[in-house]
Design an enzyme around this catalytic site. Sequence first.
Site, mmCIF file in Angstrom:
data_model
loop_
_atom_site.group_PDB
_atom_site.id
_atom_site.type_symbol
_atom_site.label_atom_id
_atom_site.label_comp_id
_atom_site.label_asym_id
_atom_site.label_seq_id
_atom_site.Cartn_x
_atom_site.Cartn_y
_atom_site.Cartn_z
ATOM 1 N N ASP A 34 21.260 69.792 14.240
ATOM 2 C CA ASP A 34 21.078 69.805 12.787
ATOM 3 C C ASP A 34 20.760 68.406 12.249
ATOM 4 O O ASP A 34 21.198 67.422 12.823
ATOM 5 C CB ASP A 34 22.385 70.327 12.168
ATOM 6 N N ARG A 38 17.016 66.004 6.953
ATOM 7 C CA ARG A 38 17.666 64.894 6.241
ATOM 8 C C ARG A 38 17.226 63.546 6.799
ATOM 9 O O ARG A 38 17.012 62.591 6.069
ATOM 10 C CB ARG A 38 19.187 65.028 6.326
ATOM 11 N N SER A 79 17.449 79.312 13.903
ATOM 12 C CA SER A 79 18.377 80.410 13.624
ATOM 13 C C SER A 79 17.668 81.485 12.822
ATOM 14 O O SER A 79 16.588 81.255 12.254
ATOM 15 C CB SER A 79 19.590 79.889 12.846
ATOM 16 N N THR A 80 18.274 82.652 12.788
ATOM 17 C CA THR A 80 17.659 83.751 12.040
ATOM 18 C C THR A 80 17.535 83.391 10.549
ATOM 19 O O THR A 80 16.687 83.929 9.854
ATOM 20 C CB THR A 80 18.485 85.047 12.214
ATOM 21 N N ASN A 82 16.588 80.449 9.440
ATOM 22 C CA ASN A 82 15.527 79.459 9.242
ATOM 23 C C ASN A 82 14.224 80.040 8.682
ATOM 24 O O ASN A 82 13.379 79.302 8.199
ATOM 25 C CB ASN A 82 15.204 78.718 10.548
ATOM 26 N N ARG A 202 27.930 69.920 17.201
ATOM 27 C CA ARG A 202 27.077 70.098 16.030
ATOM 28 C C ARG A 202 26.868 68.755 15.358
ATOM 29 O O ARG A 202 27.835 68.046 15.064
ATOM 30 C CB ARG A 202 27.674 71.088 15.032
ATOM 31 N N ARG A 208 30.766 73.912 10.965
ATOM 32 C CA ARG A 208 30.659 75.377 11.046
ATOM 33 C C ARG A 208 29.931 75.756 12.329
ATOM 34 O O ARG A 208 29.159 74.965 12.861
ATOM 35 C CB ARG A 208 29.783 75.905 9.897
ATOM 36 N N LEU A 209 30.134 77.020 12.753
ATOM 37 C CA LEU A 209 29.401 77.523 13.927
ATOM 38 C C LEU A 209 28.087 78.190 13.524
ATOM 39 O O LEU A 209 27.185 78.348 14.336
ATOM 40 C CB LEU A 209 30.251 78.525 14.716
ATOM 41 N N SER A 210 28.000 78.620 12.260
ATOM 42 C CA SER A 210 26.767 79.237 11.748
ATOM 43 C C SER A 210 26.178 80.308 12.668
ATOM 44 O O SER A 210 24.979 80.307 12.950
ATOM 45 C CB SER A 210 25.720 78.150 11.469
#
Length: 255
Positions: A34, A38, A79-80, A82, A202, A208-210
């Site tokens: 992640d 940014r 990820s789904t 995104n 992460r 978070r695990l997201s």
Amino acid sequence: MLRWVSRRMRRPGWDVDLERPEGDLPAHIGIIMDGNGRWAKQRGLPRSAGHHAGMLTMREVIRACDDIGIQCLTLFAFSTENWKRPEPEVEYLMRLPEEFFRTEIDELAERGVQARFIGNTERLPEHTQEVVRQTLERTKHNRGMVVNFALNYGGRSDVVDAVKAFAGEVAAGRATWEEMTEDSIEAHLSTRGLPDPDLIIRTSGEIRLSNFLIWQAAYAELWFTDVLWPDFTRETLYQAIRDYQRRKRRFGGLK
Ligand code: V0D
């Protein structure tokens, strides 16, 4: 294109063999990569520049894991969720596998890396799926480290698919409901055959695990850092592994 990024990645640090973590290594590391957007924003660059830099970090982390003897590395690349990003950004992301394949496949083959994919790859554009197929084909006989690319992956959907697959076997008379256990569900997850992740990393400050490997992460050590993914280095990885080893030792002392 983006030559300055490549030069940046060739700074010392990646070349020098920094103090390797000694002791028991995690067999399987999962990483939520992640902070690319940014990173780019901080530099006044388009988000695509961040994703490209993130791809170079991914290459270096694969090398580092292979160098120290990690058996399996799962990289959460898309990820789904995104899909909600602006269309040009998603389009750029979907071109990254091609570039990665073009520039990395020879080295991966040389290292004996076996590539696998988890997630709903059938929903990716055809040109991206083609790279997935080529990567699988080129590395399927390799017996070294497994690099598991999570593309369009969601953990809950992985569990639902596994339960459905098992239910299908019951419906077909090849299994009974009594045989439905944690092991039989596990045997139908996308990660079947791989050890559960021992360590999940992460970057970029979210704790978070997201929806990443939610079933498989039941006993994983979780390691979070504010470092943005393009700034992640071999030393950051070693730090995570050393912390993992320290926690394991402490846990071992209690038993
Ligand atoms: C962007 C940081 C490599 C995370 C890494 C489609 C987000 C760079 C791949 C890749 C992405 C995929 C398949 C393959 C080889 C490489 C990749 C995506 C995003 C999503 F066979 N980087 N990368 N795929 N980013």
